[in-house]
Design an enzyme around this catalytic site. Sequence first.
Site, mmCIF file in Angstrom:
data_model
loop_
_atom_site.group_PDB
_atom_site.id
_atom_site.type_symbol
_atom_site.label_atom_id
_atom_site.label_comp_id
_atom_site.label_asym_id
_atom_site.label_seq_id
_atom_site.Cartn_x
_atom_site.Cartn_y
_atom_site.Cartn_z
ATOM 1 N N PHE B 9 0.753 -1.110 -0.012
ATOM 2 C CA PHE B 9 0.101 -0.191 0.071
ATOM 3 C C PHE B 9 0.829 1.322 -0.047
ATOM 4 O O PHE B 9 0.633 2.165 0.839
ATOM 5 C CB PHE B 9 -0.914 -0.071 1.261
ATOM 6 C CG PHE B 9 -2.284 0.603 0.859
ATOM 7 C CD1 PHE B 9 -2.997 0.197 -0.177
ATOM 8 C CD2 PHE B 9 -2.711 1.644 1.835
ATOM 9 C CE1 PHE B 9 -4.236 1.160 -0.479
ATOM 10 C CE2 PHE B 9 -3.787 2.340 1.541
ATOM 11 C CZ PHE B 9 -4.702 2.105 0.730
ATOM 12 N N GLY B 10 1.963 1.263 -0.741
ATOM 13 C CA GLY B 10 2.598 2.453 -0.992
ATOM 14 C C GLY B 10 1.938 3.389 -2.224
ATOM 15 O O GLY B 10 0.887 3.242 -2.196
ATOM 16 N N ALA B 11 2.605 4.172 -2.530
ATOM 17 C CA ALA B 11 2.120 5.118 -3.714
ATOM 18 C C ALA B 11 1.287 4.277 -4.713
ATOM 19 O O ALA B 11 -0.126 4.721 -5.121
ATOM 20 C CB ALA B 11 3.102 5.883 -4.577
ATOM 21 N N VAL B 12 1.660 3.209 -5.397
ATOM 22 C CA VAL B 12 0.845 2.645 -6.579
ATOM 23 C C VAL B 12 -0.204 2.026 -5.828
ATOM 24 O O VAL B 12 -1.391 2.060 -6.439
ATOM 25 C CB VAL B 12 1.882 1.538 -7.338
ATOM 26 C CG1 VAL B 12 0.811 0.837 -8.398
ATOM 27 C CG2 VAL B 12 2.854 2.254 -8.098
ATOM 28 N N VAL B 143 6.121 -2.832 -16.769
ATOM 29 C CA VAL B 143 6.858 -2.439 -17.716
ATOM 30 C C VAL B 143 6.332 -1.035 -18.476
ATOM 31 O O VAL B 143 5.202 -1.131 -18.874
ATOM 32 C CB VAL B 143 7.065 -3.398 -18.894
ATOM 33 C CG1 VAL B 143 7.941 -2.737 -19.944
ATOM 34 C CG2 VAL B 143 8.028 -4.495 -18.554
ATOM 35 N N GLY B 145 5.087 1.491 -17.148
ATOM 36 C CA GLY B 145 4.165 2.369 -16.510
ATOM 37 C C GLY B 145 2.852 2.525 -17.222
ATOM 38 O O GLY B 145 2.420 1.762 -17.591
ATOM 39 N N ASP B 212 17.213 -2.016 -13.823
ATOM 40 C CA ASP B 212 15.885 -1.546 -13.878
ATOM 41 C C ASP B 212 15.302 -1.967 -15.353
ATOM 42 O O ASP B 212 14.270 -2.840 -15.746
ATOM 43 C CB ASP B 212 15.433 -0.351 -13.357
ATOM 44 C CG ASP B 212 13.822 0.083 -13.573
ATOM 45 O OD1 ASP B 212 13.099 -0.870 -13.022
ATOM 46 O OD2 ASP B 212 13.440 0.606 -14.777
ATOM 47 N N LYS B 216 12.805 -5.181 -16.837
ATOM 48 C CA LYS B 216 11.510 -4.821 -17.751
ATOM 49 C C LYS B 216 11.937 -5.600 -18.988
ATOM 50 O O LYS B 216 10.872 -6.200 -19.623
ATOM 51 C CB LYS B 216 11.559 -3.378 -18.029
ATOM 52 C CG LYS B 216 11.009 -2.541 -16.675
ATOM 53 C CD LYS B 216 11.040 -1.140 -16.898
ATOM 54 C CE LYS B 216 10.728 -0.361 -15.541
ATOM 55 N NZ LYS B 216 11.190 0.894 -15.478
ATOM 56 N N GLY B 309 5.077 6.724 -11.870
ATOM 57 C CA GLY B 309 4.117 7.686 -11.418
ATOM 58 C C GLY B 309 3.104 7.100 -10.599
ATOM 59 O O GLY B 309 2.760 5.946 -11.175
#
Lengths: 326, 326
Positions: B9-12, B143, B145, B212, B216, B309
Amino acid sequence: MIKIAIIGFGAVGQGVAEILLRRKEELEKKIGKFSLVAVTDSRGSIVDENGIDIIKAIERKKKGRFDGKSTMEVIEGVDFDVMIECSVTNIDDGEPGLTHIMKCLEKGAHIITSNKGPLVADFHGINRLAEKKGLKFMFEATVGGAMPLIKLVKYNLAGNSIEFIKGVLNGTCNYILTRMEQEKMTYQQVLAEAQELNIAEANPDYDVKGFDSAAKLLILANALMGMDVKLSDVEIVGITDITPEAFDVAKSKNYTIRLIAEVNKKGYIGVTPRLVPIEHPLAIHGTMNAALIKTDLAGDVVVMGRGAGKYETASAIISDLIFAFS
Amino acid sequence: MIKIAIIGFGAVGQGVAEILLRRKEELEKKIGKFSLVAVTDSRGSIVDENGIDIIKAIERKKKGRFDGKSTMEVIEGVDFDVMIECSVTNIDDGEPGLTHIMKCLEKGAHIITSNKGPLVADFHGINRLAEKKGLKFMFEATVGGAMPLIKLVKYNLAGNSIEFIKGVLNGTCNYILTRMEQEKMTYQQVLAEAQELNIAEANPDYDVKGFDSAAKLLILANALMGMDVKLSDVEIVGITDITPEAFDVAKSKNYTIRLIAEVNKKGYIGVTPRLVPIEHPLAIHGTMNAALIKTDLAGDVVVMGRGAGKYETASAIISDLIFAFS
């Protein structure tokens, strides 16, 4: 067993038939067994309820138009599950494609089409009938050829609210503008070159006056933006009056000129030449198409692809077929 | 009624929960009634089988980590249909996400994830178990966003054979390279700037050394190119040794430098800095991501979008949810 009929057997229809033949095994893994039971053109058809011989049909077509049953006789008399409508685009009243599509929906066949005409004439009428009948109505190939746009917005960006779609939707115009930009040639000079290369038609008006872009934009507006608009609602300015001097002025400010089709949430819908920063994704070169979709959650999404071509357009139809039946 | 659990339950995870709340009515038109029955973090959870209060859960999370049932207790003890796995990426062994995903598949829940770790560790293991159980396994958000790529290749370009995928898949590296190109700054200067702007992490190695992008790319290779490869099969060169002088030389030939991830049909898979013509779509600027997919039928298709984001990544998860359940 999915029974397929192809209506209109020009380059795109033949491209679809070739892919159905060459990729049969891979496609059947995705959608199950299928059979091409009819192909028709403006004069006649080839029908075989056990599956037509695609190579022979293409060879036969090379010799001239088909004879035998007419398209309407095939629609009324042959049993098929999905019609792939690739007949010639007519943006005035959508015919004969519109009648083909409505008759097929009434008899219970799904529709996949590359034909803009019927959608320009009556998108919502077709869509309502398809929904009422519980049938698929897929039309990726009507806008941007192999550039994935319709399903991209409808499904891949599902959950987003679309602020606007801006696009370069006509490869002929974009080729002409790119050459004017790069070679300092006049519109007339580049048009002649494009006609020699078969990038522009002998009568180029449909492309260069912006009608083709407008027809595609109208489909985007009605199908993706929840609008109910007609071709007469679209502001249309073509590229015929653009001068090499205009490119010089643009270039001095790091801009170029492109024919931009835009539909936005506020209700604006128009096709006009516009200044575009030279590094902007819509300042695309040559016959490529591009679209920028501004969304509330995903931000800006850009797609580019080949806007026309036999296999490119056929590929969009095949992706609809797989999407509809897998 | 679709019962949803969000793991991580972080930003995403919070972005997903917010969209589920704000867009409830529109989403339910597409997928039917749903309810968020659990959210968990690395310490605890909030569970309510009648639907948790999302605003309160987000407010509670602001005060620190949850208490109550652990994630594993929720997975084992709470009834839900789909798990949205957004826990922290760990590309070494994929844990704890990999265990979360396998346990959920075993109990019969569909998986939607933004977590690269489990897919890097064992994509085919997850995929086989999902197929065996007849469950959805969706991972658009892993991959690029909000850049639509996974489903685009899998569905929108279905029917095509993919020759290669080349992409700019890491926004931090692309930001650094863009600034070096534009401002003639050194790598170290731009890195410091990017860290100040929170575009680069305090320890930037995972991004700038290419890991990173490689993670991906590995997902693309295994999921879209029919390959079975591990991170150790990927050639990885980062951007830390690129000098302003390299940009000068590139620029004199109308090229720039970008960190390009490529996987092709011949089996090559690598992430390396490469010369890219300045007008090429992969010479994209700033933190944007881009991918060029070369296909046999559709030709070249390009997509661009925001690679990271909160809402952008959440948007990709929501598109998977709609795709899976409509």
